[in-house]
Scaffold this motif. Structure first.
Motif, PDB file in Angstrom:
ATOM      1  N   ARG A   1     -85.664  67.694  -7.238  1.00  0.00           N
ATOM      2  CA  ARG A   1     -86.391  67.904  -8.492  1.00  0.00           C
ATOM      3  C   ARG A   1     -86.840  66.563  -9.083  1.00  0.00           C
ATOM      4  O   ARG A   1     -87.942  66.434  -9.589  1.00  0.00           O
ATOM      5  N   LEU A   2     -85.945  65.574  -9.005  1.00  0.00           N
ATOM      6  CA  LEU A   2     -86.303  64.254  -9.528  1.00  0.00           C
ATOM      7  C   LEU A   2     -87.455  63.631  -8.747  1.00  0.00           C
ATOM      8  O   LEU A   2     -88.349  63.026  -9.332  1.00  0.00           O
TER       9      LEU A   2
ATOM     10  N   SER B   1     -76.421  68.555  -6.152  1.00  0.00           N
ATOM     11  CA  SER B   1     -76.887  67.163  -6.092  1.00  0.00           C
ATOM     12  C   SER B   1     -78.171  67.074  -5.264  1.00  0.00           C
ATOM     13  O   SER B   1     -79.068  66.301  -5.589  1.00  0.00           O
ATOM     14  N   THR B   2     -78.261  67.878  -4.216  1.00  0.00           N
ATOM     15  CA  THR B   2     -79.474  67.899  -3.396  1.00  0.00           C
ATOM     16  C   THR B   2     -80.645  68.443  -4.202  1.00  0.00           C
ATOM     17  O   THR B   2     -81.750  67.892  -4.176  1.00  0.00           O
TER      18      THR B   2
ATOM     19  N   ALA C   1     -80.920  68.372  -7.421  1.00  0.00           N
ATOM     20  CA  ALA C   1     -81.246  67.374  -8.444  1.00  0.00           C
ATOM     21  C   ALA C   1     -82.148  66.295  -7.868  1.00  0.00           C
ATOM     22  O   ALA C   1     -83.145  65.897  -8.480  1.00  0.00           O
ATOM     23  N   LYS C   2     -81.812  65.842  -6.670  1.00  0.00           N
ATOM     24  CA  LYS C   2     -82.571  64.769  -6.035  1.00  0.00           C
ATOM     25  C   LYS C   2     -84.009  65.223  -5.763  1.00  0.00           C
ATOM     26  O   LYS C   2     -84.964  64.495  -6.043  1.00  0.00           O
TER      27      LYS C   2
END
Ligand SMILES: Nc1ncnc2c1ncn2[C@@H]1O[C@H](COP(=O)(O)OP(=O)(O)O)[C@@H](O)[C@H]1O
Ligand SMILES: [Mg+2]
Lengths: 175, 263
Positions: free
Chosen positions: A23-24, A17-18, A20-21
């Protein structure tokens, strides 16, 4: 025990999740950076105005671009220096090229990470600065036109106030 | 009467726009509001199926726009919630069949007949999206806590902001246990990345598939935990400040056990 040693030497990767955040954050930043030509021109004009307060530049050969790097997106300014300005005092901190408000569009300007810009001063001394003297500053966000106007106003107020203070103290106000 | 015109949009397909439209709409109807759901996904008509009224369609949105029938004739009344009705999309027409101006006219007309008009938007950000938002005054952006859905939602947020349409987020298909273990972004993460206000978070739940199979809005079963989630969203739309409860707050029993252990 073995597990313990393993985790000691191989710290677990960050949770997905980290990742993903992060990269987003980057991909949205570069999505948002498709600045309009007017905004890009305004950014360039502002940038040149600031730099020309310190050194003489050849603005006709200046180039401002965005570069996607490994861990961030950077604004790259390549501005040939043609000479050095004589200056006895550094300009006041809060002075921005206020008159130079350039073209005000409803689009966006960029927000930068001022703490980590890497200006290669060695290269800046080189007269052929267009090749080596590029300033590369990580971009951390996008600023709306409204925010920019607010910031300009604030800077102007600050500048006015510091000039007023200087006058009270009997010092010459700084330009 | 001039009802609220709310577009439900997402950018990416399959994230839950139609499910959200049906259940939030039904929850508001259940609370006594007059609600009209409009399917604008021309060529990919779906809302009728999810609502369970597919057998009763006579006219559709394109026929209304072309003046072949009155808008009232095309509306299908739900039999379970008497204040709920829907306007179906055309199934066999081109995606470009309805212009922005035509959509605005239809939505304005519907808003005179209802408290809430929900516009279920097609995926994408092209013509269908533009005409779906043309008649809207507010937006609900639906996303899931996944990178591609969020990136697409960000595009939609940008376009809605440019069109000066205020929006709030519904984060759909959240899996609390995955959020807890760090394998899924949290609802807060999603709101932060999209710099947008939250309207509600809906857990990922197999029961949605089950109720959709039957064409029954989940809010029919008052005690269902998702019915409670959609009811809260409905109340927030009414303007009530319903507190957000994080899913990962332990349930009553395990909370009692923790207190017991601590004591
Ligand atoms: N909260 C949820 N939990 C489980 N499944 C869901 C949830 N929301 C939507 N779905 C399922 O996801 C699929 C796509 O939903 P749908 O509402 O049709 O998306 P869209 O209208 O955005 O294309 C459907 O099969 C639906 O049942
Ligand atoms: Mg749909």
């Amino acid at each position: 025990m073995l597990d313990f040693l393993k985790t000691l030497f191989n710290p677990p990767p960050p949770p997905s999740s980290t990742t993903a955040k992060e990269r987003l954050r980057l991909v949205l930043l570069s999505d948002h950076l498709s600045l309009s030509p007017e905004t890009l021109a305004a950014l360039k004009a502002d940038l040149l105005a600031v730099i020309s307060r310190y050194v003489e530049i050849d603005s006709s050969h200046a180039d401002v671009t965005f570069e996607h790097r490994e861990n961030d997106v950077a604004v790259l300014a390549s501005i040939p220096i043609t000479g050095v300005r004589e200056r006895t005092q550094p300009p006041a901190q809060a002075t921005l090229p206020l008159e130079m408000s350039a073209i005000d569009t409803e689009t966006h300007a960029v927000q930068i990470d001022a703490g980590s810009e890497s200006v290669d001063t060695q290269a800046m001394n080189d007269t052929n600065a267009s090749e080596n003297g590029a300033t590369s500053t990580p971009v951390t966000g996008v600023v709306s036109a409204a925010t920019r106007r607010r910031r300009r106003k604030k800077a102007q107020n600050l500048a006015n106030r510091s000039n007023a203070n200087a006058q009270q103290l009997g010092k010459p106000a700084q330009a | 009467m001039s009802g609220r015109r709310i577009v439900v949009t997402s950018g990416k397909g399959g994230v839950g726009k139609t499910t959200t439209t049906v259940n939030v709409g039904a929850a508001l109807a259940k609370r006594g509001h007059k609600v009209i759901l409009v399917d604008t996904d021309i060529g990919l008509r779906n809302l009728d199926l999810v609502l369970g009224v597919e057998k009763r369609i006579v006219f559709d949105l394109v026929e209304v726009v072309e003046g072949r029938c009155q808008v009232r004739q095309a509306l299908i009344k739900d039999k379970r919630f008497e204040s709920l009705s829907m306007l179906p999309a055309a199934q066999t027409r081109e995606k470009e069949a309805v212009s922005e101006a035509q959509m605005t006219t239809v939505i304005d007309e519907l808003a005179e007949m209802a408290d809430f008009v929900f516009i279920d938007c097609p995926a994408g950000i092209e013509h269908g999206f533009r005409s779906a938002i043309a008649g809207a005054k507010e937006a609900i952006v639906v996303t899931t806590p996944e990178v591609s859905a969020i990136r697409d939602a960000d595009r939609v947020v940008g376009k809605l902001t440019a069109a000066k349409i205020p929006l709030r987020l519904i984060v759909n298909r959240v899996r609390p246990e995955m959020v807890k273990s760090g394998d899924m972004m949290s609802v807060d993460d999603v709101c932060e990345i999209l710099a947008s206000e939250l309207l509600g978070a809906v857990p990922d739940d197999e029961e949605i598939i089950d109720t959709t199979n039957r064409g029954e809005p989940i809010v029919l079963d008052e005690l269902n935990k998702l019915a409670i989630v959609y009811d809260k969203i409905a109340r927030r739309l009414e303007g009530e400040l319903v507190p957000f409860t994080t899913f990962d707050t332990p349930n009553f029993l395990s909370r009692m056990l923790t207190i017991f252990k601590a004591g």
